[in-house]
Design an enzyme around this catalytic site. Sequence first.
Site, short mmCIF file in Angstrom:
data_model
loop_
_atom_site.label_atom_id
_atom_site.label_comp_id
_atom_site.label_asym_id
_atom_site.label_seq_id
_atom_site.Cartn_x
_atom_site.Cartn_y
_atom_site.Cartn_z
N ASP A 176 0.95 -1.14 0.06
CA ASP A 176 -0.06 0.05 -0.16
C ASP A 176 0.96 1.22 0.17
O ASP A 176 1.92 1.33 0.85
CB ASP A 176 -1.18 -0.01 1.23
CG ASP A 176 -2.12 -1.00 1.26
OD1 ASP A 176 -1.98 -1.94 0.24
OD2 ASP A 176 -2.87 -1.05 2.04
N ASP B 144 -15.22 -2.66 -2.03
CA ASP B 144 -14.85 -2.70 -0.47
C ASP B 144 -16.01 -2.51 0.42
O ASP B 144 -16.87 -1.65 -0.07
CB ASP B 144 -14.02 -1.56 -0.50
CG ASP B 144 -12.80 -1.55 -1.26
OD1 ASP B 144 -12.29 -2.73 -1.59
OD2 ASP B 144 -12.21 -0.57 -1.98
#
Length: 256
Positions: free
Chosen positions: A18, A139
């Site tokens: 990330d 998500d």
Amino acid sequence: MVKQAGVEQRMQIWPAIDLRGGKCVRLRQGDYQRETVYGDDPAEMARRWVGEGASCLHLVDLDGARDGTTANLQAVQAILAAVNVPCELGGGIRDDAVIERLLGLGLSRLVIGTRALKEPDWFRSAVRRFPGQLALGIDAKAGLVATDGWLKTSTTSAVQLARQFAGEPLAAIIYTDIARDGMLQGPNLAAMSEMNAAADVDVIASGGVTTADDVRELAAIGVAGCIVGRALYEGTLTLGAALAAADKTKQPIQKS
């Protein structure tokens, strides 16, 4: 990728890198105020995971997810130059020009979430223009789809969004349970099982994978892969153990 009935394959393990401000970080439950920096050199982190056996990498541009930009492009390019395995990228991918540019860099596939929800017709046409190269990123918070770097929650359920694109040439569905993400509390097996049953393409599970047992349980559900992030960085799970757990199960793919 369309699921194939009766075909055995090892569940894929996707180490997560990330990116925020050019660094390798992790957020807890998608909260930008709960960030841990794990390294200043994402390319070196990519080399580490590949050196430990990774055959693919999951990259996320956290700045892009929040702001709709490609803020960490330099870091992505450095990773692609450093390793020779398929890499997928999500975060801030919201128009045709960006898709073409990123695929042109050598990324294997891109993950699109926010605009897929907000403009499904555009996403459907994009998937048809780039078959097998675009994954649907879903998500979810309490089963509802979150957007804009997880800062907003819609009224659309995760399964409902997946079914909107049934029959389209998606690369996969990347399904993240936000409540579990970065918490080291195990994956939401019920949600992942529900999504895997509803989807007609490969499902990659994300959020909460902490131990080798978690990997085995996800493989038993039949998902095609899982993303592992904080557990690798904190050491609760080694990449070798995750790969071994995935290899031992070799669960059959259920859907066709």
